[in-house]
Design a protein around this motif. Structure first.
Motif, PDB file in Angstrom:
ATOM      1  N   PHE A 375       0.849  -1.192   0.000  1.00 56.75           N
ATOM      2  CA  PHE A 375       0.000   0.000   0.000  1.00 56.75           C
ATOM      3  C   PHE A 375       0.883   1.240   0.000  1.00 56.75           C
ATOM      4  O   PHE A 375       1.695   1.422   0.898  1.00 56.75           O
ATOM      5  N   ALA A 376       0.699   2.106  -0.988  1.00 52.52           N
ATOM      6  CA  ALA A 376       1.377   3.396  -0.961  1.00 52.52           C
ATOM      7  C   ALA A 376       0.841   4.180   0.236  1.00 52.52           C
ATOM      8  O   ALA A 376      -0.246   3.881   0.742  1.00 52.52           O
ATOM      9  N   GLY A 408       4.439  16.058   9.523  1.00 51.70           N
ATOM     10  CA  GLY A 408       5.778  16.502   9.144  1.00 51.70           C
ATOM     11  C   GLY A 408       6.307  15.882   7.866  1.00 51.70           C
ATOM     12  O   GLY A 408       7.498  15.953   7.595  1.00 51.70           O
ATOM     13  N   LEU A 409       5.439  15.248   7.080  1.00 49.23           N
ATOM     14  CA  LEU A 409       5.867  14.752   5.765  1.00 49.23           C
ATOM     15  C   LEU A 409       5.240  15.675   4.724  1.00 49.23           C
ATOM     16  O   LEU A 409       4.605  16.658   5.065  1.00 49.23           O
ATOM     17  N   SER A 412       3.474  15.359  -1.396  1.00 51.04           N
ATOM     18  CA  SER A 412       4.036  14.786  -2.618  1.00 51.04           C
ATOM     19  C   SER A 412       4.541  13.364  -2.390  1.00 51.04           C
ATOM     20  O   SER A 412       4.910  12.678  -3.326  1.00 51.04           O
ATOM     21  N   MET A 413       4.557  12.923  -1.139  1.00 54.92           N
ATOM     22  CA  MET A 413       5.052  11.562  -0.848  1.00 54.92           C
ATOM     23  C   MET A 413       3.920  10.537  -0.832  1.00 54.92           C
ATOM     24  O   MET A 413       4.156   9.375  -0.523  1.00 54.92           O
ATOM     25  N   ASP A 415       2.359   8.881  -2.983  1.00 56.63           N
ATOM     26  CA  ASP A 415       2.397   7.730  -3.879  1.00 56.63           C
ATOM     27  C   ASP A 415       3.558   6.795  -3.597  1.00 56.63           C
ATOM     28  O   ASP A 415       3.760   5.830  -4.315  1.00 56.63           O
ATOM     29  N   ARG A 416       4.316   7.083  -2.560  1.00 55.93           N
ATOM     30  CA  ARG A 416       5.457   6.213  -2.277  1.00 55.93           C
ATOM     31  C   ARG A 416       5.043   4.993  -1.474  1.00 55.93           C
ATOM     32  O   ARG A 416       4.153   5.078  -0.626  1.00 55.93           O
ATOM     33  N   LEU A 417       5.760   3.915  -1.714  1.00 63.45           N
ATOM     34  CA  LEU A 417       5.510   2.676  -0.966  1.00 63.45           C
ATOM     35  C   LEU A 417       6.328   2.688   0.325  1.00 63.45           C
ATOM     36  O   LEU A 417       7.331   3.399   0.411  1.00 63.45           O
ATOM     37  N   HIS A 419       8.594   0.900   1.649  1.00 58.51           N
ATOM     38  CA  HIS A 419      10.047   0.678   1.651  1.00 58.51           C
ATOM     39  C   HIS A 419      10.811   1.884   1.142  1.00 58.51           C
ATOM     40  O   HIS A 419      12.028   1.914   1.232  1.00 58.51           O
ATOM     41  N   GLU A 420      10.108   2.852   0.594  1.00 60.89           N
ATOM     42  CA  GLU A 420      10.799   4.057   0.128  1.00 60.89           C
ATOM     43  C   GLU A 420      10.902   5.115   1.228  1.00 60.89           C
ATOM     44  O   GLU A 420      11.349   6.222   0.966  1.00 60.89           O
ATOM     45  N   GLN A 425      10.089   7.984   9.223  1.00 65.63           N
ATOM     46  CA  GLN A 425       9.019   8.456   8.338  1.00 65.63           C
ATOM     47  C   GLN A 425       7.851   7.484   8.325  1.00 65.63           C
ATOM     48  O   GLN A 425       6.691   7.889   8.296  1.00 65.63           O
ATOM     49  N   ARG A 428       5.789   8.024  11.212  1.00 64.84           N
ATOM     50  CA  ARG A 428       4.943   9.209  11.022  1.00 64.84           C
ATOM     51  C   ARG A 428       3.698   8.853  10.217  1.00 64.84           C
ATOM     52  O   ARG A 428       2.605   9.347  10.505  1.00 64.84           O
ATOM     53  N   ARG A 433      -2.105   7.609   9.989  1.00 67.30           N
ATOM     54  CA  ARG A 433      -3.221   6.672   9.840  1.00 67.30           C
ATOM     55  C   ARG A 433      -4.071   6.668  11.111  1.00 67.30           C
ATOM     56  O   ARG A 433      -5.293   6.625  11.059  1.00 67.30           O
TER      57      ARG A 433
ATOM     58  N   ALA B   5      13.176  13.934   9.180  1.00 62.53           N
ATOM     59  CA  ALA B   5      11.942  13.457   8.578  1.00 62.53           C
ATOM     60  C   ALA B   5      11.826  13.887   7.126  1.00 62.53           C
ATOM     61  O   ALA B   5      11.026  13.363   6.380  1.00 62.53           O
ATOM     62  N   ARG B   6      12.642  14.826   6.732  1.00 58.98           N
ATOM     63  CA  ARG B   6      12.460  15.359   5.383  1.00 58.98           C
ATOM     64  C   ARG B   6      13.627  15.005   4.478  1.00 58.98           C
ATOM     65  O   ARG B   6      13.767  15.571   3.393  1.00 58.98           O
ATOM     66  N   PRO B  10      12.166  15.005  -2.480  1.00 58.86           N
ATOM     67  CA  PRO B  10      10.764  15.411  -2.512  1.00 58.86           C
ATOM     68  C   PRO B  10      10.034  15.011  -3.793  1.00 58.86           C
ATOM     69  O   PRO B  10       8.829  15.129  -3.848  1.00 58.86           O
ATOM     70  N   GLU B  11      10.760  14.564  -4.828  1.00 52.71           N
ATOM     71  CA  GLU B  11      10.056  14.287  -6.092  1.00 52.71           C
ATOM     72  C   GLU B  11       9.086  13.116  -5.888  1.00 52.71           C
ATOM     73  O   GLU B  11       9.312  12.236  -5.064  1.00 52.71           O
ATOM     74  N   THR B  12       7.985  13.137  -6.616  1.00 53.91           N
ATOM     75  CA  THR B  12       7.021  12.054  -6.476  1.00 53.91           C
ATOM     76  C   THR B  12       7.558  10.803  -7.154  1.00 53.91           C
ATOM     77  O   THR B  12       8.444  10.869  -7.998  1.00 53.91           O
ATOM     78  N   ARG B  13       6.996   9.680  -6.770  1.00 54.24           N
ATOM     79  CA  ARG B  13       7.478   8.400  -7.296  1.00 54.24           C
ATOM     80  C   ARG B  13       7.215   8.349  -8.803  1.00 54.24           C
ATOM     81  O   ARG B  13       6.161   8.735  -9.272  1.00 54.24           O
ATOM     82  N   ARG B 288       9.206  -4.092  -3.592  1.00 55.80           N
ATOM     83  CA  ARG B 288      10.569  -3.609  -3.463  1.00 55.80           C
ATOM     84  C   ARG B 288      11.363  -3.727  -4.753  1.00 55.80           C
ATOM     85  O   ARG B 288      12.399  -3.122  -4.907  1.00 55.80           O
TER      86      ARG B 288
END
Lengths: 559, 292
Positions: A375-376, A408-409, A412-413, A415-417, A419-420, A425, A428, A433, B5-6, B10-13, B288
């Protein structure tokens, strides 16, 4: 001449260097602590010294001298003859570092026979002597037992006895007490200190816990991202760190003598979450079995007010996690009831239960397992938003983005999964959730225990900020008393499924009344090498576990 | 230190590659896909490719060794082995796909429900599975065919059902590990219902393991169907079916080894193709591995 002299050690995973140009030296009888956060390369360096690098990792440079001889390229057979008699290693996880199918005696005598050429009777006598020195009661009788018959702390004692029986010149201990409770940790550290002193063994201690470093180390080497940041005597590193990173690391460590939380919780007339007479047994089977099972919880009465943080403190097996799961209705109590904002949720089912669950959310310890790997981040947040708040489409996406920014994220994040993201993070996202259904209570089960100290501090700040803004109630489950000081208004101490002490944080932390609370506080390592080293107080038998009586304003102690 | 945390960029996947492209980028996946495609194509175009009618007896002299007239020789009735293998691919692939499909679906339903619901459903489902497990698969398949009557379709169903306990056990064991993870409890706390939990959280995380199990199970299914055919309960002569050809060829092993060799090779090649394709599929489904 130092016993161990490492120069320019470089290790790579494939083409990726994980340790670069590490220089270390340990004198005879000295304890060097190698500290750093996860990914700093400290464990891999130690494994490389033992010739135990994991598959895929290679030593690409550097020289290792042990007692003056070069052991850099002595091959498998050469390393095997060194492991044991000259270098011993103790690992983090005592539950898995002993062979489960052989008795303790067999495992100990085998090593003695192979490396020291001892005969059966001599090896046996030596093994019994070492177990005795490691503080194992009735060592001769316990030789015939299997690892599963020992507790975690006892197993770590066996490991230490087994390793030191071969009289190695160098003992490498990789997070030897991280998996243990604080009272047990204090005893194991004391044991390692004493045995190392008696046998003159040098100790390379790998840890992330600055408290342990302060208690054990003569010298400290700080690592970060594969590089040595600085090295020096423990006193110098703690009192006058030369590098900014070391200063940050020390500043982030929550301290047992740190300030208590000052802001009082807002006044409220009814609790956000209340446990009434909770009882829970495990292993009891009604059918064909008369065993009563193990009482994990017994008559627990607790309440958390809106905007308040109640810290639930206890060691492993105290039932603290079970109580948290019962609060979120992820587990069922056998006796008593759970009330959320005055509503009894104990017997709810189906849709009513799902609705009630939106008001109590959980954050778990392991940031790597608490998000669905497929799940992203956006999907994880969309689930509660769609179910409880009926959002969809653009509104849902916007709200998910807002939640990400709340913790604090950045939006734009989404869509990340998982493991990324880094561990902090991910935690967070797990917090986001939990916030999504707009709950009244968040039950956090060791939310910072798996994180590095610097990240830990930022997650605690985040939780405190969220509480100030939204008036959330927190049930904060932890074994770390230093964390308790920073975030708790009140503290409940749990042992063997019963409350030992309950009261305002200032009272319980600074004037503990129950002997068990006192033992817990005394056992917590203080990150200051100048602090007096106290002999650990054993927590004693589970006496004084009777009903609570009030000893001060809101301060209750079992008697 | 709050800026930790940052630290992630920042680019989207980047847009996820489609599944088939990720499979083909893996060398094993490309080879497996090519082989499976070739198998399916040759099965479909068997009527045009095959030099002889696969059931026509005395197309050549019985037990002719491989040569110019009959590339893979003839069997004891003078039928062309190459033609029979080409046509056999249709039946064998069908048997494998249908039997594995049945096992996979029933096994997943059983295993995932047991792991998700726990309690009584778990006990009933898994004890029933244990009972079935205690019989050999062939025996269960035999009992099924005995009830349904001998035919190729029934043999496929029987082989599929007989393997369900194995699939159910594996699915159950894998799902138990997932159910115990906090993300699953997090989803429960987020208010997800039973169907959502099973289909959106459990199934995708169990499927990679089950795909590997299924690719291995394919060979089992083909061989089990062959065993039924050998007993006269599966493919009915003169239908060309690899497993049946293999077992029929056993009688002439010394005089005409090609009767066993080529059907055996065909089965091995099929199993190999599906195995490496399955492996690539499992890897492509792992979040992954994305973007690699």
């Amino acid at each position: 001449m130092p016993l161990l002299d490492v120069t320019g050690l470089t290790i790579a995973f494939g083409a990726l260097p994980v340790v670069e140009g590490l220089d270390l030296s340990i004198a005879k009888g000295e304890t060097l602590a190698l500290v750093g956060e996860s990914g700093s390369g400290k464990s891999v360096s130690a494994l490389s010294l033992m010739g135990l690098l994991p598959r895929g990792a290679r030593r690409t440079g550097g020289r290792i001298l042990l007692g003056g001889t070069d052991i850099t390229d002595c091959g498998d057979a050469g390393m095997r003859s060194l492991r044991g008699p000259r270098m011993g290693m103790i690992f983090q996880e005592p539950m898995t570092s002993l062979t489960p199918v052989l008795t303790i005696g067999r495992q100990m005598t085998e090593a003695l026979a192979v490396h020291k050429g001892m005969s059966g009777a001599a090896a046996r006598a030596r093994a019994v002597e070492m177990l005795d020195a490691a503080g194992i009661p009735q060592p001769a009788a316990r030789m015939a037992q299997y690892p599963h018959e020992f507790s975690g702390g006892m197993r770590q004692r066996v490991m230490i006895a087994m390793t030191l029986a071969l009289e190695p010149e160098l003992l490498i201990a990789d997070e030897p007490t991280t998996a243990l409770d604080v009272t047990v940790q204090a005893q194991i550290l004391e044991l390692m200190r004493r045995l190392a002193r008696e046998t003159g063994t040098s100790l390379l201690l790998i840890t992330h816990d600055m408290g342990v470093v302060a208690e054990m180390a003569d010298r400290v080497a700080v690592m970060r991202r594969g590089h040595l940041v600085e090295t020096g005597t423990a006193r110098d590193i703690f009192s006058a760190p030369a590098q900014g990173y070391t200063r940050d690391l020390l500043a982030a460590v929550p301290r047992m003598d740190g300030p208590l939380r000052r802001d009082p919780p807002p006044a409220a007339d009814r609790p956000a979450l209340a446990f009434r007479g909770i009882g829970r047994s495990f292993g009891a089977r009604g059918f064909l079995s008369r065993s009563a099972g193990h009482r994990a919880l017994d008559g627990i009465d607790l309440a958390v007010a809106p905007g308040e943080t109640l810290a639930l403190v206890g060691e492993s097996g105290s039932g603290k996690s079970t109580l948290g799961r019962i609060g979120a209705r992820l587990d069922l109590s056998h006796e008593g009831s759970v009330q959320v904002a005055g509503e009894d949720i104990t017997a709810l089912r189906g849709a009513a239960l799902r609705k009630a669950r939106s008001r109590v959310q959980m954050v778990f310890q392991d940031p790597f397992a608490s998000l669905d790997p497929r799940f992203a981040a956006g999907d994880t947040l969309a689930e509660p938003l769609a179910i409880h708040r009926g959002l969809s489409g653009r509104a849902l996406r916007a709200e998910a983005g807002r939640l990400m920014e709340r913790v604090g994220l950045s939006a734009s994040m989404l869509d990340r999964l998982p493991h990324e993201f880094s561990g902090g993070q991910r935690q967070r996202i797990a917090i986001a959730r939990a916030l999504a259904p707009e709950p009244q209570v968040v039950i956090a089960d060791e939310p910072t225990s798996a994180l590095d100290v610097s990240v830990q501090a930022s997650i605690l700040d985040l939780l405190l900020g969220l509480q100030r803004d939204t008036g959330l109630a927190f049930l904060f489950i932890t074994h770390d008393l230093a964390v308790v000081r920073r975030i708790a208004h009140r503290v409940a101490v749990l042992r063997g499924g019963r409350l030992m002490e309950l009261g305002p944080a200032a009272e319980v932390m600074d004037r503990p009344r129950h002997p068990y609370t006192q033992a817990l506080i005394a056992a917590a390592p203080v990150p200051d090498p100048r602090a007096a080293r106290q002999a650990p107080v054993p927590p004693g038998p589970a006496a004084l576990a009777g009903p609570l009586r009030e000893v001060g304003s809101g301060h209750w102690v079992a008697g | 230190m709050a800026d930790i945390a940052r630290t992630a960029p920042p680019e989207t996947r980047r847009k996820a590659r489609p599944l088939w492209l990720r499979i083909l980028r893996n060398p094993g996946g490309a080879i497996g896909a090519a082989l499976v495609l070739a198998l399916v194509l040759s099965a479909l175009s068997a009527p045009w490719l095959a030099p002889f009618d696969p059931t026509k007896m005395a197309a050549g002299r019985p037990l002719t060794a491989p040569g110019a007239a009959h590339l893979l020789g003839t069997d004891e009735l003078g039928r062309d082995v190459l033609s029979r293998i080409l046509f056999g691919a249709r039946l064998t692939l069908q048997i494998g796909a249908i039997a594995v499909g049945i096992s996979l679906v029933l096994g997943l339903v059983t295993g995932l429900s047991a792991a998700h619901f726990g309690g009584w459903p778990e006990r009933i489902l898994m004890r029933a599975t244990d009972v079935l497990f205690s019989f050999t698969e062939t025996l269960i398949a035999l009992a099924f065919v005995a009830v349904l009557g001998p035919s190729l379709t029934n043999a496929m169903v029987a082989v599929g059902v007989a393997a369900v306990p194995f699939y159910a056990r594996t699915a159950y064991a894998t799902a138990l590990g997932e159910v115990a993870k906090p993300y699953y409890e997090g989803a429960i706390a987020a208010g997800a219902g039973h169907m959502r939990l099973i289909l959106r959280h459990l199934l995708p995380n169990v499927l990679p393991t089950m795909i590997v199990v299924a690719t291995l199970g394919l060979s089992n299914a083909i061989l089990a169907a062959a065993a039924l055919g050998f007993l006269g309960l599966g493919a009915q002569p003169p239908q060309p079916e690899w497993g049946y050809m293999l077992s029929a060829g056993r009688d002439f092993m010394n005089r005409a080894p090609w009767l066993m060799l080529y059907p055996g090779l065909a089965i091995a090649l099929t199993v190999f193709a599906f195995n490496i394709l399955g492996d690539a599929l499992r890897e492509a489904l792992d979040p992954r591995s994305e973007g690699r």
